[in-house]
Every structure is written in C-alpha cells, then in structure tokens.
Design a protein around this motif. Structure first.
Motif, PDB file in Angstrom:
ATOM      1  N   LEU A   5       0.857  -1.192  -0.097  1.00  0.00           N
ATOM      2  CA  LEU A   5       0.139  -0.056  -0.022  1.00  0.00           C
ATOM      3  C   LEU A   5       0.862   1.212   0.130  1.00  0.00           C
ATOM      4  CD1 LEU A   5      -2.864   1.304   0.348  1.00  0.00           C
ATOM      5  CD2 LEU A   5      -2.401   1.328   2.860  1.00  0.00           C
ATOM      6  N   MET A   6       1.904   1.119   0.651  1.00  0.00           N
ATOM      7  CA  MET A   6       2.979   2.192   0.690  1.00  0.00           C
ATOM      8  C   MET A   6       3.300   2.526  -0.597  1.00  0.00           C
ATOM      9  SD  MET A   6       6.634   1.651   2.619  1.00  0.00           S
ATOM     10  CE  MET A   6       7.527   3.124   2.191  1.00  0.00           C
ATOM     11  N   ARG A   7       3.701   1.521  -1.312  1.00  0.00           N
ATOM     12  CA  ARG A   7       4.243   1.933  -2.727  1.00  0.00           C
ATOM     13  C   ARG A   7       3.242   2.495  -3.434  1.00  0.00           C
ATOM     14  NH1 ARG A   7       3.494  -2.872  -6.756  1.00  0.00           N
ATOM     15  NH2 ARG A   7       1.538  -2.070  -6.487  1.00  0.00           N
ATOM     16  N   GLY A   8       2.076   2.467  -3.667  1.00  0.00           N
ATOM     17  CA  GLY A   8       0.964   2.966  -4.215  1.00  0.00           C
ATOM     18  C   GLY A   8       0.917   4.430  -4.109  1.00  0.00           C
ATOM     19  N   LEU A   9       0.804   4.500  -2.596  1.00  0.00           N
ATOM     20  CA  LEU A   9       0.671   6.025  -2.088  1.00  0.00           C
ATOM     21  C   LEU A   9       1.901   6.482  -2.229  1.00  0.00           C
ATOM     22  CD1 LEU A   9      -1.877   4.941   0.690  1.00  0.00           C
ATOM     23  CD2 LEU A   9      -2.199   5.668  -1.668  1.00  0.00           C
ATOM     24  N   ARG A  10       2.836   6.273  -1.879  1.00  0.00           N
ATOM     25  CA  ARG A  10       4.362   6.876  -1.599  1.00  0.00           C
ATOM     26  C   ARG A  10       4.556   7.757  -2.817  1.00  0.00           C
ATOM     27  NH1 ARG A  10       2.914   5.764   2.641  1.00  0.00           N
ATOM     28  NH2 ARG A  10       3.839   5.177   4.425  1.00  0.00           N
ATOM     29  N   ARG A  11       4.362   6.959  -3.940  1.00  0.00           N
ATOM     30  CA  ARG A  11       4.854   7.513  -5.186  1.00  0.00           C
ATOM     31  C   ARG A  11       3.757   8.295  -6.054  1.00  0.00           C
ATOM     32  NH1 ARG A  11       7.031   2.394  -7.611  1.00  0.00           N
ATOM     33  NH2 ARG A  11       6.126   3.453  -9.586  1.00  0.00           N
ATOM     34  N   ALA A  12       2.688   8.453  -5.207  1.00  0.00           N
ATOM     35  CA  ALA A  12       1.323   8.765  -6.023  1.00  0.00           C
ATOM     36  C   ALA A  12       1.622  10.235  -6.509  1.00  0.00           C
ATOM     37  CB  ALA A  12       0.102   8.583  -5.013  1.00  0.00           C
ATOM     38  N   CYS A  13       1.935  11.065  -5.530  1.00  0.00           N
ATOM     39  CA  CYS A  13       1.882  12.605  -5.788  1.00  0.00           C
ATOM     40  C   CYS A  13       3.313  12.872  -6.510  1.00  0.00           C
ATOM     41  CB  CYS A  13       1.811  13.186  -4.466  1.00  0.00           C
ATOM     42  SG  CYS A  13       0.285  12.981  -3.653  1.00  0.00           S
ATOM     43  N   GLY A  14       4.356  11.768  -6.598  1.00  0.00           N
ATOM     44  CA  GLY A  14       5.637  12.333  -6.992  1.00  0.00           C
ATOM     45  C   GLY A  14       5.645  12.078  -8.657  1.00  0.00           C
ATOM     46  N   VAL A 116       3.744 -10.890 -14.687  1.00  0.00           N
ATOM     47  CA  VAL A 116       3.652  -9.418 -15.013  1.00  0.00           C
ATOM     48  C   VAL A 116       2.924  -8.645 -13.713  1.00  0.00           C
ATOM     49  CG1 VAL A 116       2.147  -7.528 -16.359  1.00  0.00           C
ATOM     50  CG2 VAL A 116       2.885  -9.732 -17.495  1.00  0.00           C
ATOM     51  N   GLU A 117       3.167  -7.419 -13.500  1.00  0.00           N
ATOM     52  CA  GLU A 117       2.935  -6.635 -12.378  1.00  0.00           C
ATOM     53  C   GLU A 117       2.233  -5.327 -12.843  1.00  0.00           C
ATOM     54  OE1 GLU A 117       4.725  -5.017  -8.063  1.00  0.00           O
ATOM     55  OE2 GLU A 117       6.133  -5.030  -9.923  1.00  0.00           O
ATOM     56  N   CYS A 118       1.031  -5.034 -11.870  1.00  0.00           N
ATOM     57  CA  CYS A 118       0.365  -3.802 -11.867  1.00  0.00           C
ATOM     58  C   CYS A 118       0.943  -2.898 -10.781  1.00  0.00           C
ATOM     59  CB  CYS A 118      -1.025  -4.055 -11.800  1.00  0.00           C
ATOM     60  SG  CYS A 118      -2.005  -2.536 -11.640  1.00  0.00           S
ATOM     61  N   THR A 119       1.497  -1.707 -11.276  1.00  0.00           N
ATOM     62  CA  THR A 119       1.871  -0.650 -10.165  1.00  0.00           C
ATOM     63  C   THR A 119       0.894   0.291 -10.060  1.00  0.00           C
ATOM     64  OG1 THR A 119       4.158  -1.287 -10.543  1.00  0.00           O
ATOM     65  CG2 THR A 119       3.848   0.820  -9.342  1.00  0.00           C
ATOM     66  N   VAL A 120       0.221   0.550  -9.021  1.00  0.00           N
ATOM     67  CA  VAL A 120      -0.876   1.706  -8.779  1.00  0.00           C
ATOM     68  C   VAL A 120      -0.226   2.666  -7.907  1.00  0.00           C
ATOM     69  CG1 VAL A 120      -3.035   1.873  -7.890  1.00  0.00           C
ATOM     70  CG2 VAL A 120      -2.382  -0.445  -8.603  1.00  0.00           C
ATOM     71  N   PHE A 121      -1.039   3.859  -8.721  1.00  0.00           N
ATOM     72  CA  PHE A 121      -0.373   5.381  -8.282  1.00  0.00           C
ATOM     73  C   PHE A 121      -1.829   5.756  -7.809  1.00  0.00           C
ATOM     74  CE2 PHE A 121       2.615   4.139 -11.348  1.00  0.00           C
ATOM     75  CZ  PHE A 121       3.839   4.287 -10.361  1.00  0.00           C
ATOM     76  N   VAL A 122      -1.876   6.839  -7.127  1.00  0.00           N
ATOM     77  CA  VAL A 122      -3.116   7.557  -6.648  1.00  0.00           C
ATOM     78  C   VAL A 122      -3.847   8.096  -8.081  1.00  0.00           C
ATOM     79  CG1 VAL A 122      -4.384   9.510  -5.517  1.00  0.00           C
ATOM     80  CG2 VAL A 122      -2.705   8.233  -4.261  1.00  0.00           C
ATOM     81  N   ASP A 123      -3.125   8.490  -9.064  1.00  0.00           N
ATOM     82  CA  ASP A 123      -3.451   9.170 -10.177  1.00  0.00           C
ATOM     83  C   ASP A 123      -3.759   8.024 -11.334  1.00  0.00           C
ATOM     84  OD1 ASP A 123      -0.788   9.048 -10.275  1.00  0.00           O
ATOM     85  OD2 ASP A 123      -1.058  10.439 -12.048  1.00  0.00           O
ATOM     86  N   ASP A 161      -8.978  -5.532 -13.308  1.00  0.00           N
ATOM     87  CA  ASP A 161      -8.679  -5.148 -11.976  1.00  0.00           C
ATOM     88  C   ASP A 161      -7.532  -4.272 -11.704  1.00  0.00           C
ATOM     89  OD1 ASP A 161      -6.778  -6.883 -12.107  1.00  0.00           O
ATOM     90  OD2 ASP A 161      -7.334  -8.223 -10.263  1.00  0.00           O
ATOM     91  N   CYS A 162      -6.592  -4.160 -12.702  1.00  0.00           N
ATOM     92  CA  CYS A 162      -5.601  -3.160 -12.723  1.00  0.00           C
ATOM     93  C   CYS A 162      -5.979  -1.759 -13.178  1.00  0.00           C
ATOM     94  CB  CYS A 162      -4.416  -3.557 -13.409  1.00  0.00           C
ATOM     95  SG  CYS A 162      -3.005  -2.468 -13.650  1.00  0.00           S
ATOM     96  N   SER A 163      -6.772  -1.826 -14.370  1.00  0.00           N
ATOM     97  CA  SER A 163      -6.920  -0.755 -14.957  1.00  0.00           C
ATOM     98  C   SER A 163      -8.199  -0.021 -14.295  1.00  0.00           C
ATOM     99  CB  SER A 163      -7.400  -0.830 -16.515  1.00  0.00           C
ATOM    100  OG  SER A 163      -8.634  -1.899 -16.688  1.00  0.00           O
ATOM    101  N   SER A 164      -8.800  -0.418 -13.461  1.00  0.00           N
ATOM    102  CA  SER A 164     -10.240  -0.034 -12.798  1.00  0.00           C
ATOM    103  C   SER A 164      -9.686   0.664 -11.471  1.00  0.00           C
ATOM    104  CB  SER A 164     -11.294  -1.153 -12.699  1.00  0.00           C
ATOM    105  OG  SER A 164     -10.676  -2.155 -11.659  1.00  0.00           O
ATOM    106  N   THR A 165      -8.174   0.571 -11.044  1.00  0.00           N
ATOM    107  CA  THR A 165      -7.787   1.132  -9.915  1.00  0.00           C
ATOM    108  C   THR A 165      -8.159   2.512  -9.694  1.00  0.00           C
ATOM    109  OG1 THR A 165      -5.536   1.011 -10.723  1.00  0.00           O
ATOM    110  CG2 THR A 165      -6.174  -0.884  -9.183  1.00  0.00           C
ATOM    111  N   GLY A 166      -8.427   3.072 -10.827  1.00  0.00           N
ATOM    112  CA  GLY A 166      -8.362   4.712 -11.087  1.00  0.00           C
ATOM    113  C   GLY A 166      -7.518   5.195 -11.671  1.00  0.00           C
ATOM    114  N   SER A 371      -3.527  17.014   0.101  1.00  0.00           N
ATOM    115  CA  SER A 371      -3.182  15.745  -0.131  1.00  0.00           C
ATOM    116  C   SER A 371      -4.739  15.147  -0.352  1.00  0.00           C
ATOM    117  CB  SER A 371      -2.796  15.332   1.205  1.00  0.00           C
ATOM    118  OG  SER A 371      -2.695  13.853   1.307  1.00  0.00           O
ATOM    119  N   SER A 372      -4.705  13.900  -0.909  1.00  0.00           N
ATOM    120  CA  SER A 372      -5.881  13.314  -1.171  1.00  0.00           C
ATOM    121  C   SER A 372      -5.961  12.129  -0.313  1.00  0.00           C
ATOM    122  CB  SER A 372      -6.102  12.750  -2.836  1.00  0.00           C
ATOM    123  OG  SER A 372      -4.852  11.828  -2.726  1.00  0.00           O
ATOM    124  N   LEU A 373      -4.714  11.971   0.395  1.00  0.00           N
ATOM    125  CA  LEU A 373      -4.809  10.883   1.579  1.00  0.00           C
ATOM    126  C   LEU A 373      -5.271  11.269   3.008  1.00  0.00           C
ATOM    127  CD1 LEU A 373      -1.625   9.266   0.274  1.00  0.00           C
ATOM    128  CD2 LEU A 373      -3.578   8.801  -0.367  1.00  0.00           C
TER     129      LEU A 373
END
Length: 408
Positions: A5-14, A116-123, A161-166, A371-373
């Motif tokens: 969860l930290m991965r997806g959120l930490r890099r989200a804004c960056g 294969v991996e899905c890497t999720v960001f906030v955006d 389920d990757c593309s629908s993460t937003g 912040s959106s978090l």
C-alpha cells in the motif's frame, strides 16, 4: 496488512501526476532550519543526482539519476539509462520499456506463464512484465535482480482489476515523466503478502492475450537492488544543497550507498526516526501539524511536493493549478515528525504562490499542495533540499541502529 500500500501511495503524488508541467506539479516548500549538509566525498558508492526537467522537458521537483542495466551475466549487452527517478517511497527498479534497447527475458509465474505486475498510483497505474537484469550504479552492482518493464509491447492486455484502480495508464515516458524509477525505500520487496495470496492489482500470470491474478515468490518480485550489492548494502543517503526561496533552474546532489560502511557515509548526529513495520502505514511516520496527528505520513523523494491539508492556506484559483496552494504572501509553517520509536524532529517549511513561480525553473522549495490521503503529510522532495537524509533498510544494522529508519 499489505505493505505494498505504501508503494502505491508514496509515489502517487511524485510521479506521473505531478511531473507533467509546473501547472500540474508543485512542491511544497521546505527550509529545515539546519546547516547545509556536508560536501560529499566522492567514492565508488556515490552517484550524481539532478533535479531537472527530465525526459519530457517539463518536470518539476523530480530527482533523477543514471542506472546501467545488463543482460544477466553479460559485460557487453548493457544499456545506460538516464532520467531515472529516485524514490525512497517504493522498492525496486522499474524501467520504461520503450527507451530500452536490451532484450531482457521475462520471468515466469509459478504456473509457467509470464509474470506481470500492476503498479498502482493515486492518479493512475503502470503495467508490465518482470524481467531479470544485472544493475550497476556508480561502483555498485547487483546480479539478476527482478525489475519491471513498464509499457512492454509484448504484454498490452491490461487486467481489468488493474485498469479499474483509477486514473490513467502511465506506460509511456510522456505519461510517466521519467525513463524509470529506482525504488530505494526501507524494505526489500514490494508485496510480501503476494507470496501466499493472489492479490488483485499486483502480480499476474499472463499469456499474450489474457492474465489472471497470481502469487509471486519473493525471489521473483521486483526488489530494491541496494540489499543485493556486495558492500554498501544497508541503506542509502541523499544529499541535496539549499535552494533559493524563488526556485532554481536545476539542482545537483549525491546519492550515497551504504550507511557507516565508508568514510563518506557516516551516521553523525542526525535524528533517527524508526519507521512503522505494521498496520496500514508500513514504512511511514507520524506528523503533528496544526493540532492534527497525521499517522499516515511518510518521507518520500519520489513525491515532488509536500502534500498536506490546511484550509487556512489559500488554494490556487486557476484550474491549471488545481490542488495547489497560492497564498498572497509566502508563509512559514512548522510541524513535528515522529518515528515509531517516539523520537521527534521539528521541521519548518515555506509555502509560496504556485502560480507566480518561474516556469523555466525545475526546483521549488516553497510549493505545496493538498493531499488526497486521509491523515497524511507527504514529505516530498522539498524536504530533501538543504538536507542529508539516510534511509536504513529493514533488518540491516548501522551504528545508529537497525532499520527500517530514516535519519536527518
């Protein structure tokens, strides 16, 4: 809990959300009120850093370095890749496949299909296979490390389920804002739980036309390369100089590998903040700001701003700067960062009008955004200006203690 969860959120804004242009990127300001960091002594464990415009020519507060990757075991089938974002909030090397000319073999999922991996960001999200590569940075090397190849043309069918993460797909240099990202956070792998559970929007077993969720052994997961260096492998130090309040056209600094392993990476007298190792904010800290206890906070060089919520700071009126602050006059603010070991460090920072900063500049120490978090303060790259920030990897020991911790 899912430490990824930290991965997806930490890099989200960056990353891709805020690296497109100054109108999308911000930063928030940060004078820490401490003496400038010492001048780094050159060595085989030091690689140059630059805050620059990046491969798209319009990045803001983005910290880049250069990485060389090779086909495992080869000294000739290698490629040096610049404009790789340095990110203390994620784990592992992820490269954009379009600029990559090497042919790296895709690793296998447990069922024999491609991993294969899905890497999720906030955006948004990034999609691509996992491949093994030898990694060389400065004088350090790691062999056969799993890396992600984002936007690989061999795997264009993205699981729903990757593309629908937003958000949008960030699988090109233009949308990603970098040629890759070097995740050097305080942990080794990005999803320990994936070894026993096929978690949606993480790892997949894929054919050329279809993918299903899959478990992924630790040895096959994308991994922070630093622990796999022969020496200087217990953490990293980022050193950046002060930046004028009005910004700068560019900034250079150093990424130092190892902590207390050579004369140029000694711990000194910095404040050591232990990072959380359980719960929903693994790898994070607590920030006390404006009477709030923000327990989902984190320190992240991959975010190009300090992102936090303060209704007393005037937001930008222009839709081009939506989500960023535009106070009439630059203001100075204070907060306290607290580690899991109950050690605290006071921090002061500035917030300036994002709309008035020169668009030809790439480094801004006084930009801030909302912040959106929930319950979070994202201490992005401006925190690193005029600072020396060490990140010790979980389970590794230095003279200051055992990781995971940050020290500054």
């Amino acid at each position: 809990m899912r430490p990824v969860l930290m991965r997806g959120l930490r890099r989200a804004c960056g990353m891709a959300m805020c690296l497109a242009a100054i109108s999308c990127g911000g930063g928030s300001g940060g004078s820490l009120g401490v003496p400038p960091p010492p001048v780094t002594i050159p060595g085989s464990n030091v690689v140059d850093l630059v805050v620059g415009a990046g491969p798209t020519g319009n990045s803001v507060n983005a910290l880049y370095t250069t990485v060389t990757v090779c086909v495992p075991g080869s000294a000739t089938q290698c490629q040096t890749i610049d404009n790789v974002l340095v990110d203390t909030g994620s784990y592992g090397l992820r490269l954009l496949a379009p600029p990559l000319t090497l042919s790296l073999g895709v690793m296998a999922a447990p069922d024999g299909n491609a991993l294969v991996e899905c890497t999720v960001f906030v955006d948004g999200f990034s999609w691509g296979p996992v491949a093994a590569a030898d990694i060389h940075i400065a004088g350090e090397s790691a062999s056969s490390v799993p890396v992600q190849l984002i936007g690989d043309s061999r795997f264009t069918t993205v699981s729903s389920d990757c593309s629908s993460t937003g958000g949008t797909a960030e699988n090109t240099v233009a949308t990603f804002g970098a040629n890759g990202v070097l995740g050097i956070g305080a942990f080794v792998t990005d999803c320990p739980d994936c070894t026993v559970s096929a978690i949606p929007a993480f790892y997949y077993s894929c054919t050329a036309t279809a993918c299903v969720n899959s478990v992924a052994p630790l040895a096959s997961q994308v991994q922070n390369p630093v622990p796999f260096f022969v020496t200087d492998n217990n953490g990293t130090i980022i050193e950046l100089p002060p930046v004028p309040a009005g910004g700068a056209a560019g900034v250079t600094g150093s990424l130092i590998f190892g902590i207390d392993t050579q004369s140029n990476n000694q711990s000194g007298t910095q404040t050591v903040l232990a990072l959380q190792t359980s719960g929903m904010n693994v790898g994070g800290v607590t920030t006390i700001y404006n009477g709030q206890i923000l327990s989902a906070s984190f320190i992240d060089s991959g975010s190009n701003a300090l992102y936090f919520n303060d209704s007393s700071i005037t937001p930008c009126a222009s839709s081009s700067f939506a989500g960023f602050y535009c106070p009439v006059t630059t203001g100075t603010y204070s907060a306290t960062i607290q580690g899991a070991n109950a050690v605290s460090a006071p921090v002061t920072f500035e917030v300036a009008d994002a709309e008035t900063l020169p668009q030809s500049f790439t480094a801004f120490p006084a930009l801030a955004g909302t912040s959106s978090l929930t319950g979070s303060f994202d201490w992005g790259l401006p925190f690193f200006y005029n600072n020396r920030v060490a990140t010790a990897i979980a389970g590794f020991t230095t003279s200051a203690g055992t990781g995971p911790y940050v020290a500054f």
